[in-house]
Design a protein around this motif. Structure first.
Motif, PDB file in Angstrom:
ATOM      1  N   PRO A 327       0.727  -1.195   0.003  1.00  0.00           N
ATOM      2  CA  PRO A 327      -0.002   0.067  -0.033  1.00  0.00           C
ATOM      3  C   PRO A 327       0.854   1.353   0.133  1.00  0.00           C
ATOM      4  O   PRO A 327       0.403   2.381  -0.214  1.00  0.00           O
ATOM      5  CB  PRO A 327      -0.768  -0.094   1.398  1.00  0.00           C
ATOM      6  N   ILE A 328       2.105   1.314   0.008  1.00  0.00           N
ATOM      7  CA  ILE A 328       3.139   2.333   0.273  1.00  0.00           C
ATOM      8  C   ILE A 328       4.010   2.216  -0.874  1.00  0.00           C
ATOM      9  O   ILE A 328       4.761   0.926  -0.951  1.00  0.00           O
ATOM     10  CB  ILE A 328       3.551   2.360   1.445  1.00  0.00           C
ATOM     11  N   ILE A 329       4.542   3.100  -1.296  1.00  0.00           N
ATOM     12  CA  ILE A 329       5.667   3.301  -2.339  1.00  0.00           C
ATOM     13  C   ILE A 329       6.557   4.203  -1.952  1.00  0.00           C
ATOM     14  O   ILE A 329       6.349   5.574  -1.527  1.00  0.00           O
ATOM     15  CB  ILE A 329       4.979   3.713  -3.728  1.00  0.00           C
ATOM     16  N   HIS A 330       7.897   3.778  -1.973  1.00  0.00           N
ATOM     17  CA  HIS A 330       8.884   4.587  -1.745  1.00  0.00           C
ATOM     18  C   HIS A 330       9.427   5.559  -2.726  1.00  0.00           C
ATOM     19  O   HIS A 330       9.761   5.103  -3.914  1.00  0.00           O
ATOM     20  CB  HIS A 330      10.145   3.838  -0.980  1.00  0.00           C
ATOM     21  N   ILE A 331       9.592   6.843  -2.650  1.00  0.00           N
ATOM     22  CA  ILE A 331       9.699   7.929  -3.690  1.00  0.00           C
ATOM     23  C   ILE A 331      11.044   8.430  -3.583  1.00  0.00           C
ATOM     24  O   ILE A 331      11.421   9.224  -4.263  1.00  0.00           O
ATOM     25  CB  ILE A 331       8.518   8.707  -4.095  1.00  0.00           C
TER      26      ILE A 331
END
Ligand code: ACM
Ligand code: ZN
Length: 627
Positions: A327-331
């Motif tokens: 559910p979370i993407i590291h940018i």
């Protein structure tokens, strides 16, 4: 022999061999939050079964995992039964709804009768299994018919302190192939960690196939040469590699079966030079660019004024989110020099049009725009703490790495935080005296096993309410100077064990002496798993306290290992168990060369560490004590 009592019963005709751990030797890492030792023990024999309720494929998979593990220890192929009852002489794996069990938690009861492992969800069963593995002997045996393994009776009710228990691996600087990534995931799972942060893009290499931009893996995944050592030695061989979409799905699925979320990182706006090599039009300045050979921060970053940059990143991320259920993407967001933005017409125009004050606010604009886009894909973002500069995106989580200040600021702004400060959580830093270690990042302090273990993730500055935003901790393995899977293992372990205990165990249940004791068993497990772990914890640290008036130095030794037997010499010769035994700090009042090492039953466990005491040290007390 310490954790293993071998009882050989010599009765005529019957000659069963029983292997067990005694209770005082229980060595569960991370330490369970509630453990009660009971009398008696459970005996695994050739009739012992695994029992699960019918109709739950996830439980079947977990039963297979347990069966596989028990077979590797005992040699027994365990029968798996499916009934809704709990059975005697069986490992019963039970999903139990109700309020008594917690998120990711489990309850394990080992009695002479049976083993019952209960959890609200399958992830809890998985963590309970990791605990069961640690109740088994560390040795593996070829079983005989009369072979029995005893597990001590215990009642454990356990749940993790944090919901993000992570490790990051930088595959951008060096590419690590899929079989190793899977091993790494296995290691994390064994430590009850639940997050694998996969740092997939870097200045020095792009590692994920993107169909729309084939050059990212045709071109940006390869470099002609590489800086090998901190001193700058260059390896002239081509280095590179990337993961196909199929491989990524395979890794994500592998991790899922081990209750690990794979969080991909796609770096922006900095650490993006490899992408700019293939697509120079996304930069502020005219290319062409080359993938750098030397390590260090690169000045060329994505242009924030160019719409093409956003089109590119949105297209890339659209493919990324299809691959990763996280559910979370590291940018990313870290280390983005603003030099080119300051001079770029397009970037300056954007600042003007958006009413921004400076380039930091331009970075904030950049990240907010990406966040907005990812929200349309039902994904939240997380970024390194630089994303605080110029204003945090509304839903962003922050990874606090440049110390803890970023974490404090973000938590006070009611944003989720993962703590990963360099001086505790950077596993690319030295783990001991650099003269005894393979080369590593040349700056930064020593992050010893004890140092990692001593880390408390909740900053004192936070109120209990604010502290709730600290969602977890993570250890990072950056790979500039980590060239092989073996080296990753060396840098990652055993520090990951200390991290695991910080992440899982409430601070009141942690204890350094007990941890060191348990590590003796953990090392054997690592050996069985084939992990190339570091034995640096056995190395002797010298502490030198000088009384200049008396011109006398008091020497004391310390290690990060349990009850070390230390032998030393003062004449420059090799320490052996025949030489001086270290029992207490001792005085030195003339120049000597001190050599010391740790032993176990006559076998040297450490490297030999050397300390020179000369006249000027005795006179002026110049010697710095090691940390
Ligand atoms: C970082 O270490 N640059 C996040
Ligand atoms: Zn620009």
């Amino acid at each position: 022999m310490k954790n293993l009592i071998v009882v050989v019963l010599c009765i005529v005709f019957i000659n069963p061999i029983i292997y067990a751990q005694t209770k005082s030797e229980l060595s569960i890492i991370p330490q369970p939050n509630n453990i009660e030792e009971l009398t008696g023990e459970f005996t695994i024999n050739s009739d012992t079964k695994i029992n699960i309720e019918p109709g739950n494929p996830n439980l079947e998979l977990l039963a297979d995992m347990l069966s596989y593990r028990i077979k590797t220890v005992t040699g027994y192929s365990m029968h798996i039964t499916k009934t809704s009852k709990t059975l005697k002489n069986a490992f019963n794996l039970i999903i139990q709804s109700g309020d008594t069990l917690s998120e990711e938690g489990y309850s394990l009861s080992v009695t002479p009768d049976r083993v019952s492992l209960e959890a609200k969800e399958e992830n809890g069963i998985f963590y309970g299994l990791q605990t069961i593995y640690q109740l088994l002997p560390t040795k593996t045996f070829e079983s005989t018919k009369d072979f029995e393994v005893i597990i001590p009776s215990v009642k454990i009710i356990d749940k993790p302190r944090y919901s993000w228990r992570g490790m990051m691996l930088d595959v951008g600087r060096y590419f690590y192939p899929v079989p190793f990534i899977k091993k790494f995931i296995d290691y994390l799972a064994f430590h009850k960690m639940n997050t694998f942060h996969w740092h997939l893009t870097e200045d020095h290499g792009w590692r994920i196939k993107i169909d729309k931009y084939p050059e990212l893996t045709e071109t940006s995944a390869w470099r002609q040469a590489t800086q090998v050592t901190p001193g700058g030695r260059i390896d002239e061989n081509l280095h590179g590699g990337y993961y196909s979409k199929e491989q990524i799905r395979e890794v994500v699925d592998y991790a899922k079966k081990r209750y690990i979320t794979v969080v991909p990182e796609i770096e922006m706006p900095g650490h993006s030079l490899a992408a700019l090599v293939a697509y120079p039009e996304l930069s502020c300045v005219e290319g062409p660019f080359e993938i750098p050979i030397q390590w260090g921060i690169q000045e060329n970053i994505y242009c924030a004024g160019n719409e093409k940059t956003f089109e590119f990143l949105e297209n890339v991320l659209s493919e990324v989110v299809e691959l990763f259920p996280s559910p979370i993407i590291h940018i990313g967001g870290d280390e983005a020099p603003k030099k080119h933005w300051e001079q770029c017409e397009k970037c300056q125009m954007r600042i003007e049009e958006e009413g921004l004050n400076d380039e930091h606010e331009l970075q904030s604009y950049f990240i907010k725009r990406i966040e907005e886009f990812l929200l349309t894909k039902n994904k939240n973002i997380i970024g390194w703490d630089e994303i605080l500069e110029g204003g945090l995106a509304p839903n962003a989580a922050v990874m606090s790495w440049r110390g803890i200040e970023g974490g404090i600021t973000a938590a006070k702004q009611k944003h989720n935080v993962i703590m990963t400060p360099t001086s505790y959580m950077y596993f690319d830093y030295y783990q001991g005296d650099p003269t005894l270690e393979p080369f590593a990042i040349p700056h930064g302090r020593v992050v010893s096993l004890q140092r990692v273990y001593s880390y408390e993730p909740i900053p004192e500055e936070l109120t209990p309410q604010e502290a709730k935003y600290i969602k977890g901790v993570q250890g990072n393995i950056w790979s500039e100077f980590i060239h092989s899977p073996d080296n990753v293992e060396y840098m990652g372990f055993p520090r990951a064990a200390a991290l695991a205990e910080i992440a899982w165990t409430e601070s009141e249940n942690k204890e350094w002496e007990n941890f060191k004791r348990k590590m003796e068993t953990q090392y054997k497990r690592y050996q069985n798993m084939g992990i190339n772990y570091a034995k640096s914890a056995y190395n002797v640290r010298h502490r030198v306290d000088v009384d200049t008036t008396a011109q006398t130095a008091t020497i004391s030794f310390e290690t990060d290992s349990y009850n070390p037997q230390i032998y030393y010499t003062l004449d420059g010769s090799e320490p052996t168990p025949e030489k001086l035994e270290y029992l207490n700090p001792f005085p030195v009042n003339k120049p000597v060369i001190i050599k010391a090492a740790t032993f176990n039953e006559g076998e040297r466990m450490s490297k030999i560490s050397t300390e020179y005491i000369n006249r000027s040290i005795l006179r002026d007390g110049k010697k710095q004590n090691e940390n």
